[in-house]
Design an enzyme around this catalytic site. Structure first.
Site, PDB file in Angstrom:
ATOM      1  CE  LYS A  86      -1.825  19.374   7.758  1.00 47.62           C
ATOM      2  NZ  LYS A  86      -2.515  18.335   7.250  1.00 47.62           N
TER       3      LYS A  86
HETATM    4  O1  G3P Z   1      -2.876  16.087   4.867  1.00 44.62           O
HETATM    5  C1  G3P Z   1      -2.205  16.130   3.564  1.00 44.62           C
HETATM    6  C2  G3P Z   1      -1.901  14.803   3.276  1.00 44.62           C
HETATM    7  O2  G3P Z   1      -1.863  13.921   4.184  1.00 44.62           O
HETATM    8  C3  G3P Z   1      -2.657  14.618   2.111  1.00 44.62           C
HETATM    9  O3  G3P Z   1      -2.668  13.189   1.541  1.00 44.62           O
HETATM   10  O4  G3P Z   1      -3.491  11.148   0.739  1.00 44.62           O
HETATM   11  O5  G3P Z   1      -4.692  13.398   0.142  1.00 44.62           O
HETATM   12  O6  G3P Z   1      -2.573  12.850  -0.717  1.00 44.62           O
HETATM   13  P1  G3P Z   1      -3.135  12.533   0.377  1.00 44.62           P
END
Ligand code: G3P
Length: 225
Positions: A86
């Site tokens: 990523k």
């Molecule tokens: O990996 C990135 C994404 O899934 C972040 O999720 O829950 O931290 O907004 P969150």
């Protein structure tokens, strides 16, 4: 559409993998930090759950292109060819993506809050681009709409890429993008389990069990009645 688990907790991943039609696991540095474990140790364990063919997503943490490329080489050598690095969609990230493309290493554009980030990553050759749906919602914008715009920009420009939409906090956000036919979503275990959790389903199953038990005896099933 692929469904991935957005977590690094091995027990949770095992449970969701066992129950649901899952295609891979995505992580980010914050998700790895929550485990408190050595990154390659926990990622190797996750690789053994997803198998050789499952896709595993691991984020580069360098702030410059050279560092990101070095991380991608190590990530693939440790975790296998179906591991995608990523890369954050910032200028140094785009530079790294162009180099990774030349080297034939698989990658995904991440940390996406705007359609142009997604478009540029796809143009660099990213296999997936990851808009953060709920984080965009929290900024007062529409995360689902931003994701749809990126999907449309990729499709209309005939780019060989697609969404791995991320950062979901509820079923509705996921459903909107499933209906739109995006390439993939990555969803936290509790949100995946919540996709099919409601009292009406539980009540229907309980009634079937009770009625059948009344017919053939409690605990009997179609396998042994
Ligand atoms: O990996 C990135 C994404 O899934 C972040 O999720 O829950 O931290 O907004 P969150």
């Amino acid at each position: 559409m692929k469904l991935c688990i957005d977590d690094a907790n091995v027990e949770k991943i095992r449970r969701v993998y066992d129950l649901f039609p899952v295609d891979g696991v995505s992580t980010n540095p914050s998700i790895l930090a929550k485990t408190g474990r050595k990154p390659y140790e926990v990622l190797t364990e996750i690789r053994s759950i997803v198998g050789e063919d499952g896709e595993l997503f691991v984020q580069a943490t360098s702030l410059n292109a050279e560092g990101m490329v070095a991380e991608a080489r190590r990530i693939v050598s440790e975790l296998g060819k179906t591991t995608l690095t990523k890369i954050p969609c910032v200028p140094e990230g785009f530079k790294a993506m162009k180099q990774l493309k030349k080297e034939g290493l698989r990658f995904i554009g991440t940390a996406i809050y705007t359609p142009m980030q997604g478009f540029l990553a796809a143009k660099c050759g990213a296999e997936y681009v990851a808009p953060y749906v709920n984080r965009i919602d929290n900024m007062g914008f529409d995360g689902v709409q931003v994701s749809k715009d990126i999907h449309d920009a990729i499709t209309r420009n005939a780019l060989d890429s697609g969404l791995l939409a991320a950062s979901f906090k509820n079923s509705q956000q996921v459903l909107e993008l499933v209906k739109y036919g995006v390439k993939a979503v990555t969803v936290a275990p509790d949100v995946i389990e919540g996709l099919v959790k409601n009292a009406a389903i539980d009540a229907a199953i309980a009634q079937f069990t009770k009625d059948f038990g009344g017919l053939v005896g409690e605990g009997q099933t179609m396998a042994n009645c």
